[in-house]
Design an enzyme around this catalytic site. Structure first.
Site, short mmCIF file in Angstrom:
data_model
loop_
_atom_site.label_atom_id
_atom_site.label_comp_id
_atom_site.label_asym_id
_atom_site.label_seq_id
_atom_site.Cartn_x
_atom_site.Cartn_y
_atom_site.Cartn_z
CD GLU A 43 1.30 1.81 2.59
OE1 GLU A 43 1.30 0.62 3.00
OE2 GLU A 43 0.31 2.38 2.16
CG HIS A 44 7.23 1.22 3.69
ND1 HIS A 44 7.94 0.12 3.28
CD2 HIS A 44 6.59 1.68 2.59
CE1 HIS A 44 7.76 -0.06 1.99
NE2 HIS A 44 6.94 0.86 1.54
CG ASP A 46 3.97 -3.81 8.01
OD1 ASP A 46 5.00 -3.23 7.58
OD2 ASP A 46 3.36 -4.68 7.36
N GLY A 138 -0.02 -3.89 -5.52
CA GLY A 138 0.04 -3.29 -4.19
C GLY A 138 -1.23 -3.51 -3.38
CB SER A 140 -2.45 -7.59 -0.12
OG SER A 140 -1.69 -8.10 0.86
CB SER A 141 -1.96 -10.50 -5.51
OG SER A 141 -0.61 -10.17 -5.68
CG ASP A 187 0.27 -6.83 2.99
OD1 ASP A 187 -0.05 -5.76 3.54
OD2 ASP A 187 1.11 -6.90 2.08
CE1 TYR A 237 7.93 -3.78 2.29
CE2 TYR A 237 9.35 -5.46 3.22
CZ TYR A 237 8.20 -4.70 3.28
OH TYR A 237 7.32 -4.87 4.33
C1 GAF Z 1 4.04 -4.57 1.63
C2 GAF Z 1 4.40 -5.47 2.81
F1 GAF Z 1 4.05 -6.77 2.55
C3 GAF Z 1 3.71 -4.99 4.10
O1 GAF Z 1 4.12 -5.77 5.18
C4 GAF Z 1 3.99 -3.50 4.34
O2 GAF Z 1 5.30 -3.32 4.81
C5 GAF Z 1 3.72 -2.69 3.08
O3 GAF Z 1 4.39 -3.22 1.94
C6 GAF Z 1 4.15 -1.25 3.23
O4 GAF Z 1 3.36 -0.60 4.19
O5 GAF Z 1 2.68 -4.67 1.35
#
Ligand code: GAF
Length: 409
Positions: A43-44, A46, A138, A140-141, A187, A237
């Site tokens: 997570e976080h 990418d 969370g 990814s809609s 996503d 973010y």
């Molecule tokens: C959101 C972002 F869109 C992704 O790219 C990713 O950074 C994620 O948060 C956290 O892992 O979904």
């Protein structure tokens, strides 16, 4: 699947009915869908060029519609969102001028994809959108909307599906420019390249994606929605992303992918304490994700679960993107025998948890979560350290509708 989540065919049928009602009985000529995702770990990482391990879900966004002769676009959503109009009408600029974002906000994903997905001119079209991916959950809609819209545009121009990586990258650009979220590639990538019965280990630097089999009938992946809605376009973010870039630059690295804990210790006095914590999460999470993918490949679910819990604790304490409800859902799930691990999933500040467990424990896990979660309700919802109030917090109740079960088979 459990609860009242519509199947893909039901969604298509609902969208088609609406289209026929709205547009004089004509049947739509194009029908496309793209999935949401759950991230198992990573997570976080990418946007730091690290690794992620998401899987595509049977929760999808569908787009049905037809091309028209002119340059007018009409898009209607049948997805429930009381806050915004369900219909948008606009004209595609004839002179190649940009298609600016505006209201309603959901239409910006459509406009952004038109802008980035294909070389203009895109023909006019009418479309209806329906989705089973919870908004702000969370899962990814937004990427599933972008990727289904991207697929719709390609088919409407009778192009072959071409390069899937370019499609994912164009949809990511749409999110940056038209939704204002400087997201990574996870996503959109898994929405386009996800494969049934597999998670996808994505190297977000090389963009190499390795499918990891996840079709053990003895294993269940349970997604639990806290019903605390998140909004990634708000300041937190982008702030996390900025801290990561600052940390990398203080260590003389182009991204945190190249940094080690030793680098961080040595450069610690050139960063403030918060930046050090953010960087530590990312450096360790990248390593955890690689280890977790290996554990999954070997069927070492206890080890995988242990890494999930470490990931959650790090997101809570170092990256500070969890909230009380997510923490509580994780602790409650971990009390049940047969649960290997649990963590928040996605960007955070609300949304869902993901739990890995033995198939035989699913009944008691659901019952335990339903009977325990949020019993300690405090005043409203609290992100750890209260940096960002979650959006639209519903009363903390668990009902079967909040539990989306996605078994790996
Ligand atoms: C959101 C972002 F869109 C992704 O790219 C990713 O950074 C994620 O948060 C956290 O892992 O979904």
């Amino acid at each position: 699947m459990a609860g009242s989540v519509p199947t893909v065919s039901e969604l298509f049928a609902a969208a088609r009915r609406r289209y026929e009602q709205l547009f004089g009985g004509d049947a739509p000529l194009i029908a496309v869908c793209a999935p949401g995702r759950v991230n198992l770990i990573g997570e976080h990482t990418d946007y730091n060029q690290g690794f992620v391990l998401p899987m595509a879900l049977p929760l999808v966004t569908v787009v049905v519609g037809s091309q028209t002769c002119g340059r007018d676009v009409t898009v209607v959503t049948v997805t429930e969102d009381a806050d915004e109009p369900h219909r948008v009408d606009f004209s595609l600029p004839a002179d190649g001028a940009p298609l600016a974002p505006g209201l309603p906000r959901w239409a910006n994903y459509v406009k952004g994809v038109i802008e980035h997905y294909r070389a203009p001119p895109v023909p006019g079209f009418r479309a209806v959108i329906a989705s089973s991916v919870p908004l702000g959950g969370g899962l990814s809609s937004s990427a599933s909307l972008e990727c289904s819209q991207g697929g719709f545009l390609i088919i409407s121009e009778m192009e072959d599906d071409g390069d899937k990586v370019s499609k994912a990258l164009a949809c990511q650009q749409a999110e940056h420019s038209h939704a204002g979220v400087p997201c990574g590639i996870m996503d959109q990538f898994v929405s386009v390249l996800g494969r049934e019965g597999h998670a996808l280990l994505i190297d977000c630097r090389s963009l190499e994606a390795t499918p990891v089999p996840l079709a053990d009938p003895g294993l269940i992946i349970l997604i639990t929605n806290s019903n605390v809605k998140h909004s990634l376009s708000s300041s937190e973010y982008p702030l996390r992303r900025r801290h990561c870039e600052e940390a990398a630059s203080a260590m003389g690295k182009s991204s945190l992918r190249d940094a080690t804990m030793k680098d961080l210790e040595e450069a610690g006095d050139r960063m403030d304490e918060v930046t050090v914590r953010r960087a530590r999460h990312v450096i360790e999470e990248i390593e955890r994700t690689v280890q977790a993918a290996e554990a999954l490949r070997r069927g070492e679910y206890k080890e995988f679960g242990r890494l999930m819990v470490e990931s959650h604790n790090s997101l809570r304490d170092l990256y500070e993107v969890s909230c009380r409800e997510l923490d509580e859902l994780v602790s409650v799930a971990l009390e049940v025998e047969g649960v290997y691990g649990s963590r928040m999933t996605g960007g955070g500040f609300g949304g869902c948890t993901v739990t890995l467990l033995q198939a035989g424990s699913i009944g008691r896990t659901i019952l335990h979560i339903q009977s325990s979660a949020f019993l300690t309700t405090a005043e409203g919802s609290s992100n750890n350290n209260s940096r960002e109030a979650p959006q639209d917090h519903k009363e903390p109740q668990l009902s079967p509708r909040m539990l989306n079960l996605n078994s790996s088979d």
